[in-house]
Motif scaffolding. Structure first.
Motif, short mmCIF file in Angstrom:
data_model
loop_
_atom_site.label_atom_id
_atom_site.label_comp_id
_atom_site.label_asym_id
_atom_site.label_seq_id
_atom_site.Cartn_x
_atom_site.Cartn_y
_atom_site.Cartn_z
N GLY A 58 -22.75 0.17 37.91
CA GLY A 58 -24.20 -0.42 37.13
C GLY A 58 -25.07 0.74 37.25
N LEU A 59 -25.24 1.61 38.14
CA LEU A 59 -26.49 2.82 38.16
C LEU A 59 -26.00 3.83 37.04
N GLY A 60 -24.60 3.98 37.03
CA GLY A 60 -24.06 5.12 35.84
C GLY A 60 -24.71 4.41 34.48
N ALA A 61 -24.48 3.02 34.42
CA ALA A 61 -24.63 2.47 33.00
C ALA A 61 -26.27 2.71 32.83
N LEU A 62 -26.70 2.28 33.56
CA LEU A 62 -28.40 2.39 33.48
C LEU A 62 -28.86 3.74 33.29
N ASN A 63 -28.28 4.76 33.84
CA ASN A 63 -28.61 6.24 33.22
C ASN A 63 -28.19 6.39 31.90
N GLY A 64 -27.05 5.94 31.48
CA GLY A 64 -26.72 6.20 30.12
C GLY A 64 -27.80 5.34 29.17
N LEU A 65 -27.87 4.16 29.51
CA LEU A 65 -28.68 3.26 28.52
C LEU A 65 -29.92 3.89 28.33
N LEU A 66 -30.77 4.32 29.50
CA LEU A 66 -31.85 5.02 29.31
C LEU A 66 -31.83 6.33 28.39
#
Lengths: 873, 331
Positions: A659-667
């Motif tokens: 989840g945190l990884g995806a958040l980084n990518g989306l930002l």
């Protein structure tokens, strides 16, 4: 504008498969295409001819879906289409072979094929790789029999790449095939092959749009020809109703011409003498000319004739052999004292000695976007305007205002952002920059590119004025009227050689163009398509001329050599070496328990390195993985403490990580901010969250479930090693065999080409970050289980070690390169080096220093390798 | 003209306003924060970060990065610590400077001359310098320095702490170089459009090399100040410092992708972040929230910066189109 007679073809006029009406494209200050009509019929080849800048490329780019028209329609089989992207155009049935190939260098030919045609899937839904291989091979062998489609695109020569692009276009089974200067770099045999394929394509009722300067090919292949000039269509005729001279006349004939200035007479003093000038890259050979004071020497050449490279070489940006002698600047009006040989001088030195180059493509090569008009003007002459390294702004301002008024730059002042000016005024700014250096020799490369008529005339006035002041001007231009109006002499370049010098006064455009066109091969139409054409006299095809009719295989580096140069092999050898040395030097080294310990210790790092590698390959970087590891470990520990079962203990850290990884990518994607900044900020946030959640207290007691996960074993093999192995295999599969994984390479390797092929970062990049997060989540769980505790600083410093292991393992920090195997070897190498140091009682303090040294060596090796690969072609 | 001034100084003005607002808010939450002595102490402790940030600003302007500054700080401190007893104060300080010079030449040589990516090079030197520091010191701290040395970190000049004076002085010098010097223009050019910089025959290799050397020398200075302030040289000093510096520079308005930058902005960025930490601490808000806030601010400010940059270039292109379609007066 259009003075043709329509419907003059005696054959039945079938319905056009492609119909263009009123197509127009405007750029600031310039009309690239003005209301052009075009019809392509099935089974017919239609030629498009015109000079440089006539609008051919613009038209093709619109058909390819790369740029949008400002007006007009494109209709396929009667229905008007709006191409939102190259993918859309392709789907509509238009296949374009551009002048330059768009193959992603680090992907294989088969994968490049897949990016265009899609990945074939088997019954289970996984990628059917063997199917892809054979489909790609079938396509490519049409043009290059026997080519191995498993080769990386970067290993192909320019000729081969072009042939592959053509084969890809044909494989798309298009209704319309557009060929943009396809034979420009192809040797004879390959051109023949191309024509045979085109003929069979036509026989299958395909339509062809053929753009070429080789008028003989036009006559041989095509049924109809359209002539473009200055963005407009001059006429369209069946091929039988025109001939060579008629075509040339139409290409250049103009009502408007600029006037010559007969009062401008060149001096006799020789300012620049160029002899035996040959480009190291082969773009031009044996160029000889001299330039006199007050003379304007025009240079004309078709695209690829070598004049652009000549300009770059004169400035010192390209290496070339031969002599370039520049007369020494006379100071105080004394007679010049001899000349200086520029060959050894760097660009800055040449400018100081009085050479100036105003380059073409001012947006890419000239303008500084964030600088003002004044700053852009003064940047090359700051040396004269500074004292003690500080710019004398008074002097600078004075010079800039002078330039603005003398060149009549339309701007509200020198403080305006240069990019806000129109094209013509930007060009004047660029010109002003170099005039401020007070050059002796001024080289102008396409000074009217993208410039409106008014500014054009001003630029001409300025050029004449420089000549009047005694400056020697080398005017490289594709715009014939300007060339003939300004030049005292006109030099013509063709296929890398300076073939003729005409006197400017009295030269006609037809003469110049004729000289610049490749020489006629009088192949009778029936003979065309035979593999061995009539004997050739002196027919080099551009820089890649090859005497033989075989495809040039990559020289020097055989397949074996390429394998040896691979990073993984080097790492493997190094690893074996280290292990060997350790075994020899240290008695207790070669034991199972020691090996097991090393592997176990590196497993947690390996997981992070695999994740980091995937993200870097996709073109990003995640420096928050250390913090993510900590939070994942914390999540697992918390869940464990609260007594939940193994299921949640597994789920929590993996979910947190992904989840945190995806958040980084989306930002990163939606903020359009570089991932290094996003993940730096995230790192701070996550570190804070971790501290807050733990309330400063370490978690010290974990259940047996956790300890079993971290310290358990299956048989003799510890869990950690098993997880490490599984993760490596998983990463290898994802990177090597899934569509998503391969697209990461395209994204990181060549984002621009990737976008043209429909590969967009919007989903792919967050997926890469999520994948990395997943790996790190697992690492966090294992970390907590192995050490039996979670500290407030768990994970600090992890990110940099993970990135280091990936980089050592061959992952290129710029993206597009790297393998799971390499990362594994990199992590193992670090582990065993550390192990050796421990055994030798070299204190743990050396660990960092050695890691650092290994990283530096790895990067240097990468650079050397890329350099060698580039020069081999 | 106004547009020009706004473009040049707008961000710094906004940052200064943010700083003042921040001080006001923190002052309301904890009045001791605004005490003159506290403000001075706080700023003084930020000097090391601030001095390095000056050099880092230039490096980031060229589109590069230097991750090794934290490790170099420790290394220079250790070098100083080991030289000071046998060789005396001046020579030891020179030794620390020499270590900085060597480090800068290594970084700069690999990045500017060998053209290797700065991220990876400085990642490697970060580990290398830290490792050398640990090996030399064997993990043991060095202390017991001559009394005069304390002057650097704890002395005063005209009523102000020495390092504060040095820092502000260097900021002024950095500002002059950034805005008024030839080298500053070259740096902007290289970061803005490296291809155009080549075609403009700018001495980009020399300039880039000097930037890394300058940053390393500044780091050496910061190392001396730090060592003097805490009276100890340790091999694990400065861990995480590089990220703090980079955060301050990005916050200050210099784009990570390169181009125009501002030394004053970095100066304000250091203050904003530092005051935030200190002020929140006074207000009883734990360090945890300070860290989180720093991260949030960094991300938000970067996204805002990016949007502003995009809007600027879009309006530029629109204006260019507009001027093109205007009737052109006869040449």
């Amino acid at each position: 504008m259009d003075d043709s007679a329509k419907k003059s073809s005696p054959a039945a006029v079938s319905t056009p498969v492609l119909s263009v009406r009123g197509l127009s494209k405007f750029y600031p200050g310039v009309v690239a295409l003005d209301s052009v009509d075009l019809d392509l019929h099935p089974g017919r080849a239609h030629a498009l001819v015109g000079e440089n800048g006539a609008g051919k490329s613009t038209l093709i780019k619109m058909l390819a879906g790369a740029i949008r028209p400002d007006a007009g329609t494109i209709a396929i089989n009667g229905t008007a289409e709006r191409f939102s992207s190259p993918v859309a155009a392709r789907r509509a049935g238009i296949a374009v072979v551009h002048q330059h190939s768009h193959l992603i260098p680090d992907l294989t030919l088969a994968e490049n094929y897949a990016l265009r045609e899609g990945y074939p899937r088997n019954a289970v839904g996984a990628v059917a790789w063997s199917h892809l291989q054979s489909a790609a091979a079938e396509a490519v062998h049409v043009m290059i029999p026997g080519m191995d489609v498993g080769r990386r695109a970067s290993t192909l020569s320019g000729v081969e790449k072009q042939m592959v692009e053509i084969s890809f276009a044909l494989a798309a089974n298009p209704s319309v095939l557009v060929l943009d200067e396809p034979t420009a770099i192809l040797p004879h045999a390959e051109s023949d092959r191309l024509f045979r394929m085109v003929r069979s394509f036509l026989a299958r009722d395909g339509a062809v749009l053929f753009v070429s300067h080789r008028l003989d090919e036009v006559f041989m292949l095509c049924d109809t020809v359209t002539v473009l000039r200055d963005g407009c269509r001059v006429w369209v005729k069946p091929i039988g109703e025109t001939d060579n001279d008629d075509l040339i006349r139409a290409m250049v004939g103009r009502g408007v011409s600029f006037e010559r200035d007969s009062t401008l007479v060149p001096g006799t003093e020789e300012l620049l003498k160029v002899s035996r000038y040959t480009d190291a890259g082969g773009a031009f050979q044996d160029v000889n000319f001299s330039l006199h004071a007050g003379e304007i020497l025009g240079v004309y050449g078709l695209v690829g004739a070598g004049q652009a490279e000549l300009c770059a070489a004169l400035l010192g940006l390209r290496s070339a052999t031969g002599n370039v002698e520049l007369t020494k600047k006379a100071s105080n009006g004394d007679a010049a004292a001899g000349s200086v040989e520029l060959s050894g001088c760097a660009a800055g030195a040449r400018v100081r000695r009085g050479l100036a180059l105003v380059p073409a493509e001012r947006l890419e090569r000239g303008m500084f976007r964030q600088m003002s008009v004044g700053e852009n003007m003064s940047i090359a002459s700051l040396g004269q305007k500074s004292v003690l390294g500080l710019v004398r702004t008074g002097v600078e301002q004075r010079d800039n205002l002078e330039s603005i008024s003398e060149l009549r730059v339309k701007t509200t002042g020198p403080h305006k952002l240069a990019l806000q000016l129109s094209g013509g005024n930007q060009q004047k700014v660029l010109l002003a920059r170099w005039l401020q250096t007070h050059p002796q020799v001024l080289v102008l490369e396409e000074p009217s590119q993208g410039v409106d008529v008014g500014a054009k005339m001003e630029i001409h006035r300025l050029v004449r004025e420089q000549a009047r002041r005694g400056v020697g001007v080398l005017l490289v231009s594709s715009e014939m009227p300007e060339l003939l109006a300004l030049s005292h002499r006109v030099a013509i370049m063709r296929q890398g050689k300076l073939v003729e010098v005409l006197p400017g006064d009295g030269a006609t455009e037809e003469q110049v163009l004729k000289s610049a066109l490749p020489p006629q091969e009088n192949i009778p139409a029936e003979d065309a398509g035979r593999l061995d054409g009539p004997a050739q006299t002196d027919q080099p095809s551009g820089a890649e001329a090859s005497g033989s009719s075989k495809i040039k295989h990559p020289p020097k580096r055989s397949r074996m050599a390429r394998w040896f140069a691979r990073r993984e092999l080097g790492l493997g050898i190094l690893l074996v070496l280290i292990i060997g040395i350790s075994a020899a030097v240290v008695p207790n080294f070669a034991t199972v328990s020691n090996f097991r310990d090393v592997l176990q210790n590196q497993s947690i790092l390996l997981l992070g390195a695999l994740g980091a590698g995937a993200v870097i390959i996709a073109g990003g970087i995640d420096i928050s993985v250390g913090a993510i590891l900590g939070l994942a470990a914390l999540a697992a520990a918390r869940v464990d403490q609260e007594g939940h079962g193994a299921g949640l203990i597994w789920l929590a850290p993996l979910a947190v990580g992904a989840g945190l990884g995806a958040l980084n990518g989306l930002l990163t994607v939606f903020g359009r901010v570089h991932s290094i900044v996003i993940t730096l900020g995230m790192m701070f946030i996550l570190q804070g969250v971790m501290l807050q959640t733990m309330g400063g207290k370490w978690i010290l007691s974990l259940s047996d479930t956790m300890t079993n996960i971290g310290r358990g074993a299956i048989g003799p093999i510890p869990n950690l090693i098993i997880f490490g192995a599984i993760a490596t295999v998983l990463t290898a599969v994802v990177l090597g065999y899934t569509v998503v994984g391969r697209k990461w390479y395209a994204l990181g390797g060549d984002a621009a080409s990737a976008r043209l092929l429909g590969v967009s970062p919007r989903l792919l990049l967050p997926l890469a970050f999520a994948f990395s997060g997943l790996m790190v989540g697992l690492a966090g769980l294992l970390h907590a289980g192995f050490y039996g505790q979670v500290q407030t600083n768990t994970g600090r410093g992890y990110e940099l070690k993970a990135i280091a292991a990936a980089v050592i393992g061959g992952v290129h920090i710029m993206g597009g390169r790297g393998t799971a195997l390499g990362i594994l070897l990199g992590a193992l190498l670090l582990g065993f080096i550390n192990n050796l140091l421990v055994f030798l009682h070299i204190s743990a303090f050396w660990d960092n220093a050695v890691t650092g040294a290994v990283i530096l060596l790895a990067v240097c090796a990468d650079a050397l390798n890329s350099r060698r690969e580039r020069t081999a072609h | 003209m106004i547009a020009y001034l706004w473009r040049r100084y707008g961000r710094q003005i906004i940052l200064a306003i943010i700083l003042l607002i921040e001080m006001a808010i923190l002052g309301r939450m904890a009045p001791e924060f605004l005490d003159r002595q506290n403000l001075l102490d706080m700023s003084t402790n930020l000097a090391e970060t601030g001095i390095i940030a000056i050099g880092m600003t230039f490096i980031i302007m060229t589109g590069g990065i230097d991750l090794s500054v934290g490790s170099l700080l420790a290394l220079c401190g250790i070098v100083f610590g080991y030289l000071v007893k046998p060789f005396g104060l001046p020579l030891a300080m020179a030794g620390a400077a020499a270590a900085g010079l060597a480090a800068g030449l290594l970084n700069g040589g690999l990045v500017a001359l060998a053209r290797l990516p700065s991220l990876v090079v400085t990642l490697g030197t970060m580990a290398l310098f830290r490792g050398i520091a640990m090996v030399v010191s064997q993990g043991k701290p060095v202390s017991q320095f001559p009394k005069e040395f304390a002057e650097l970190g704890r002395g005063e000049w005209a009523g102000y702490p020495v390092q504060l004076v040095i820092w502000v002085g260097l900021v002024i010098v950095g500002m002059i170089i950034c805005d008024r010097s030839r080298a500053g223009r070259y740096v902007i050019a290289v970061g803005d459009n490296p291809t155009a910089a080549r075609y403009a025959a700018l001495p980009e290799r020399t300039v880039t090399l000097s930037l890394y050397v300058a940053t390393s020398l500044l780091t050496a200075l910061a190392a001396l100040i730090f060592t003097s302030r805490v009276s100890t040289a340790k091999a694990d000093a400065g861990i995480g410092l590089e990220l703090e510096v980079i955060t301050a520079v990005v916050l200050g308005g210099t784009a990570i992708t390169g181009g125009r930058g501002t030394v004053v902005g970095s100066f304000l960025g250091v203050l904003i972040l530092g005051f935030l930490r200190n002020g929140l601490g006074f207000a009883g808000i734990s360090t945890v929230y300070q860290t989180i806030l720093a991260g949030v601010i960094l991300i938000v400010v970067s996204i805002i910066n990016q949007r502003m940059l995009e809007r600027e270039s879009r309006s530029g292109r629109k204006k260019a189109k507009a001027t093109a379609s205007e009737p052109q007066p006869a040449g």
